[in-house]
Scaffold this motif. Structure first.
Motif, PDB file in Angstrom:
ATOM      1  N   GLU A   3       0.807  -1.219   0.000  1.00  0.00           N
ATOM      2  CA  GLU A   3       0.000   0.000   0.000  1.00  0.00           C
ATOM      3  C   GLU A   3       0.842   1.272   0.000  1.00  0.00           C
ATOM      4  O   GLU A   3       0.511   2.238  -0.683  1.00  0.00           O
ATOM      5  N   GLY A   4       1.896   1.320   0.781  1.00  0.00           N
ATOM      6  CA  GLY A   4       2.644   2.557   0.922  1.00  0.00           C
ATOM      7  C   GLY A   4       2.018   3.468   1.960  1.00  0.00           C
ATOM      8  O   GLY A   4       0.961   3.174   2.522  1.00  0.00           O
ATOM      9  N   GLU A   5       2.670   4.605   2.203  1.00  0.00           N
ATOM     10  CA  GLU A   5       2.203   5.546   3.209  1.00  0.00           C
ATOM     11  C   GLU A   5       2.276   6.968   2.679  1.00  0.00           C
ATOM     12  O   GLU A   5       3.023   7.259   1.752  1.00  0.00           O
ATOM     13  N   GLY A   6       1.503   7.854   3.295  1.00  0.00           N
ATOM     14  CA  GLY A   6       1.542   9.267   2.931  1.00  0.00           C
ATOM     15  C   GLY A   6       0.495   9.607   1.895  1.00  0.00           C
ATOM     16  O   GLY A   6      -0.385   8.797   1.569  1.00  0.00           O
ATOM     17  N   PRO A   7       0.580  10.825   1.318  1.00  0.00           N
ATOM     18  CA  PRO A   7      -0.423  11.270   0.348  1.00  0.00           C
ATOM     19  C   PRO A   7      -0.424  10.416  -0.914  1.00  0.00           C
ATOM     20  O   PRO A   7       0.625   9.961  -1.380  1.00  0.00           O
ATOM     21  N   ALA A   8      -1.609  10.200  -1.457  1.00  0.00           N
ATOM     22  CA  ALA A   8      -1.761   9.454  -2.707  1.00  0.00           C
ATOM     23  C   ALA A   8      -1.516  10.380  -3.893  1.00  0.00           C
ATOM     24  O   ALA A   8      -1.929  11.540  -3.899  1.00  0.00           O
ATOM     25  N   ALA A   9      -0.849   9.864  -4.909  1.00  0.00           N
ATOM     26  CA  ALA A   9      -0.489  10.661  -6.081  1.00  0.00           C
ATOM     27  C   ALA A   9      -1.712  11.037  -6.892  1.00  0.00           C
ATOM     28  O   ALA A   9      -2.610  10.211  -7.116  1.00  0.00           O
ATOM     29  N   THR A  10      -1.738  12.284  -7.349  1.00  0.00           N
ATOM     30  CA  THR A  10      -2.796  12.773  -8.234  1.00  0.00           C
ATOM     31  C   THR A  10      -2.146  13.477  -9.419  1.00  0.00           C
ATOM     32  O   THR A  10      -0.930  13.694  -9.450  1.00  0.00           O
ATOM     33  N   ASP A  11      -2.965  13.856 -10.410  1.00  0.00           N
ATOM     34  CA  ASP A  11      -2.451  14.581 -11.568  1.00  0.00           C
ATOM     35  C   ASP A  11      -1.683  15.818 -11.126  1.00  0.00           C
ATOM     36  O   ASP A  11      -2.123  16.566 -10.245  1.00  0.00           O
ATOM     37  N   GLY A  12      -0.529  16.032 -11.745  1.00  0.00           N
ATOM     38  CA  GLY A  12       0.329  17.154 -11.408  1.00  0.00           C
ATOM     39  C   GLY A  12       1.448  16.792 -10.471  1.00  0.00           C
ATOM     40  O   GLY A  12       2.464  17.495 -10.421  1.00  0.00           O
ATOM     41  N   ASP A  13       1.288  15.710  -9.708  1.00  0.00           N
ATOM     42  CA  ASP A  13       2.346  15.271  -8.813  1.00  0.00           C
ATOM     43  C   ASP A  13       3.458  14.583  -9.603  1.00  0.00           C
ATOM     44  O   ASP A  13       3.226  14.036 -10.696  1.00  0.00           O
ATOM     45  N   THR A  14       4.650  14.589  -9.033  1.00  0.00           N
ATOM     46  CA  THR A  14       5.758  13.826  -9.601  1.00  0.00           C
ATOM     47  C   THR A  14       5.946  12.566  -8.776  1.00  0.00           C
ATOM     48  O   THR A  14       6.138  12.640  -7.554  1.00  0.00           O
ATOM     49  N   VAL A  15       5.856  11.429  -9.432  1.00  0.00           N
ATOM     50  CA  VAL A  15       6.036  10.138  -8.786  1.00  0.00           C
ATOM     51  C   VAL A  15       7.407   9.609  -9.191  1.00  0.00           C
ATOM     52  O   VAL A  15       7.700   9.474 -10.385  1.00  0.00           O
ATOM     53  N   VAL A  16       8.256   9.332  -8.215  1.00  0.00           N
ATOM     54  CA  VAL A  16       9.606   8.825  -8.471  1.00  0.00           C
ATOM     55  C   VAL A  16       9.602   7.325  -8.210  1.00  0.00           C
ATOM     56  O   VAL A  16       9.242   6.889  -7.107  1.00  0.00           O
ATOM     57  N   VAL A  17       9.984   6.540  -9.217  1.00  0.00           N
ATOM     58  CA  VAL A  17       9.785   5.094  -9.137  1.00  0.00           C
ATOM     59  C   VAL A  17      11.018   4.328  -9.599  1.00  0.00           C
ATOM     60  O   VAL A  17      11.845   4.836 -10.355  1.00  0.00           O
ATOM     61  N   HIS A  18      11.119   3.083  -9.132  1.00  0.00           N
ATOM     62  CA  HIS A  18      11.897   2.044  -9.782  1.00  0.00           C
ATOM     63  C   HIS A  18      10.897   1.062 -10.392  1.00  0.00           C
ATOM     64  O   HIS A  18       9.786   0.884  -9.861  1.00  0.00           O
ATOM     65  N   TYR A  19      11.311   0.423 -11.472  1.00  0.00           N
ATOM     66  CA  TYR A  19      10.342  -0.441 -12.158  1.00  0.00           C
ATOM     67  C   TYR A  19      11.062  -1.518 -12.971  1.00  0.00           C
ATOM     68  O   TYR A  19      12.239  -1.399 -13.321  1.00  0.00           O
ATOM     69  N   PRO A  41      11.639   9.667 -12.572  1.00  0.00           N
ATOM     70  CA  PRO A  41      10.553  10.559 -12.182  1.00  0.00           C
ATOM     71  C   PRO A  41       9.495  10.677 -13.270  1.00  0.00           C
ATOM     72  O   PRO A  41       9.816  10.795 -14.456  1.00  0.00           O
ATOM     73  N   VAL A  42       8.231  10.650 -12.865  1.00  0.00           N
ATOM     74  CA  VAL A  42       7.098  10.787 -13.788  1.00  0.00           C
ATOM     75  C   VAL A  42       6.171  11.870 -13.247  1.00  0.00           C
ATOM     76  O   VAL A  42       5.667  11.755 -12.127  1.00  0.00           O
ATOM     77  N   THR A  43       5.958  12.920 -14.026  1.00  0.00           N
ATOM     78  CA  THR A  43       4.997  13.947 -13.642  1.00  0.00           C
ATOM     79  C   THR A  43       3.660  13.587 -14.270  1.00  0.00           C
ATOM     80  O   THR A  43       3.505  13.617 -15.499  1.00  0.00           O
ATOM     81  N   LEU A  44       2.710  13.234 -13.438  1.00  0.00           N
ATOM     82  CA  LEU A  44       1.428  12.728 -13.921  1.00  0.00           C
ATOM     83  C   LEU A  44       0.621  13.838 -14.598  1.00  0.00           C
ATOM     84  O   LEU A  44       0.606  14.978 -14.147  1.00  0.00           O
ATOM     85  N   GLY A  45      -0.035  13.459 -15.685  1.00  0.00           N
ATOM     86  CA  GLY A  45      -0.904  14.392 -16.390  1.00  0.00           C
ATOM     87  C   GLY A  45      -0.226  15.201 -17.465  1.00  0.00           C
ATOM     88  O   GLY A  45      -0.862  16.054 -18.087  1.00  0.00           O
ATOM     89  N   THR A  46       1.067  14.949 -17.706  1.00  0.00           N
ATOM     90  CA  THR A  46       1.794  15.732 -18.707  1.00  0.00           C
ATOM     91  C   THR A  46       2.011  14.967 -20.015  1.00  0.00           C
ATOM     92  O   THR A  46       2.554  15.527 -20.966  1.00  0.00           O
ATOM     93  N   GLY A  47       1.617  13.700 -20.072  1.00  0.00           N
ATOM     94  CA  GLY A  47       1.790  12.926 -21.298  1.00  0.00           C
ATOM     95  C   GLY A  47       3.204  12.458 -21.530  1.00  0.00           C
ATOM     96  O   GLY A  47       3.551  12.077 -22.654  1.00  0.00           O
ATOM     97  N   GLY A  48       4.020  12.432 -20.491  1.00  0.00           N
ATOM     98  CA  GLY A  48       5.409  12.026 -20.657  1.00  0.00           C
ATOM     99  C   GLY A  48       5.630  10.530 -20.684  1.00  0.00           C
ATOM    100  O   GLY A  48       6.734  10.079 -20.999  1.00  0.00           O
TER     101      GLY A  48
END
Length: 229
Positions: A3-19, A41-48
Motif C-alpha cells: 500500500e505505501g504511506e503518505g499522500p496518494a499521487a494525483t495529476d500534477g504530482d511527480t512520482v519517483v519510481v523504480h520499475y 521521475p514521472v509527472t502525472l498528467g503531462t503525457g510524458g
C-alpha cells in the motif's frame, strides 16, 4: 502489492519510481530501472509516459509497490519501441514508489526582495524557514523549488515556481554548481534557504547568457527543499 504511506499521487504530482517491465504474454523483460541505479521521475498528467502509467500511477503512495497490467492500446499499440515488444503487446510492470512529490501552486512563490551588492569572497547562507523534515544527505536526490537572482542588481532571472513542478538535483560533491551543493548542506525538508554564491562557485568568468547573468556576477538563490530521498 504494497500500500505505501503518505499522500496518494494525483495529476500534477511527480512520482519517483523504480520499475521492471515485461511482455505480459511470456514474461520477457524489456526494461528495468534497477540496472541503471537511478529511479525514474514521472509527472502525472503531462503525457510524458504511456497512458497505462498515467492512469495506473494515480493513487500510489511512497513506499508502495504496484503491478500494472496494461493492454496494448494503453501501451505502444502497433508501434512498439525496441526489439522485444511486438505490435499489439500487452505489458506488465512492477513499480516500486520511491517518493511522491506533490505539485505546488505557482501563486505560492515567495516574494523575496534582493538588494544588489558588490561581489562576495565567500558563501553567505540565511535560513528563511527552518525545515522540520529529514536532513538532506550526500548521494540523495533533492527536489527543490529555486528562484535565482543576479547578485549585482537583485534582478530575478529564473524561477521553477512558474511551472508548479519542483526540480530534481542530484546532491553530490561534484554535481551542479559548487555553491549550491555547499549552500544546501544541513538543509531539512520543508526548509527555505537564501544563499549568495560568489561568482567563482556559480557561473564564473563566462556568466550565463541564457539566464542573463553576466560574467563575474554573484548568484543569489532562494531554495525550498520539497523532498529528499
Amino acid at each position: 502489492l504494497v500500500e505505501g504511506e503518505g499522500p496518494a499521487a494525483t495529476d500534477g504530482d511527480t512520482v519517483v519510481v523504480h520499475y521492471g517491465g515485461v511482455r505480459s504474454e511470456d514474461g520477457t523483460e524489456f526494461d528495468n530501472s534497477y540496472d541503471r541505479g537511478e529511479p525514474f521521475p514521472v509527472t502525472l498528467g503531462t503525457g510524458g509516459v504511456i497512458q497505462g502509467w498515467e492512469q495506473g500511477l494515480i493513487g500510489v503512495k511512497a513506499g508502495g509497490q504496484r503491478q500494472l497490467d496494461i493492454p496494448a492500446d494503453l501501451a505502444y499499440g502497433d508501434t512498439p519501441q525496441g526489439d522485444v515488444i511486438q505490435p499489439g503487446d500487452a505489458l506488465t510492470f512492477v513499480i516500486d514508489v520511491v517518493a511522491v512529490v506533490a505539485a505546488t501552486n505557482p501563486a505560492d512563490e515567495p516574494d523575496i526582495v534582493v538588494e544588489g551588492a558588490e561581489p562576495r569572497a565567500d558563501l553567505l547562507t540565511t535560513d528563511l524557514v527552518e525545515g522540520d523534515g529529514t536532513e538532506l544527505q550526500l548521494g540523495q536526490t533533492a527536489y527543490v523549488h529555486l528562484i535565482a537572482y543576479r547578485g549585482d542588481t537583485g534582478e530575478q532571472v529564473a524561477s521553477t515556481w512558474e511551472s508548479g513542478q519542483p526540480q530534481g538535483i542530484t546532491y553530490v560533491e561534484d554535481g551542479s554548481l559548487p555553491g549550491i551543493i555547499e549552500g544546501m548542506a544541513g538543509m531539512k525538508v520543508g526548509g527555505r534557504r537564501q544563499m549568495v554564491i560568489p561568482y567563482e562557485d556559480a557561473f564564473g568568468p563566462e556568466g550565463n547568457p541564457d539566464l542573463g547573468v553576466p560574467a563575474n556576477t554573484d548568484l543569489v538563490l532562494v531554495i525550498d527543499l520539497i523532498a529528499a530521498f
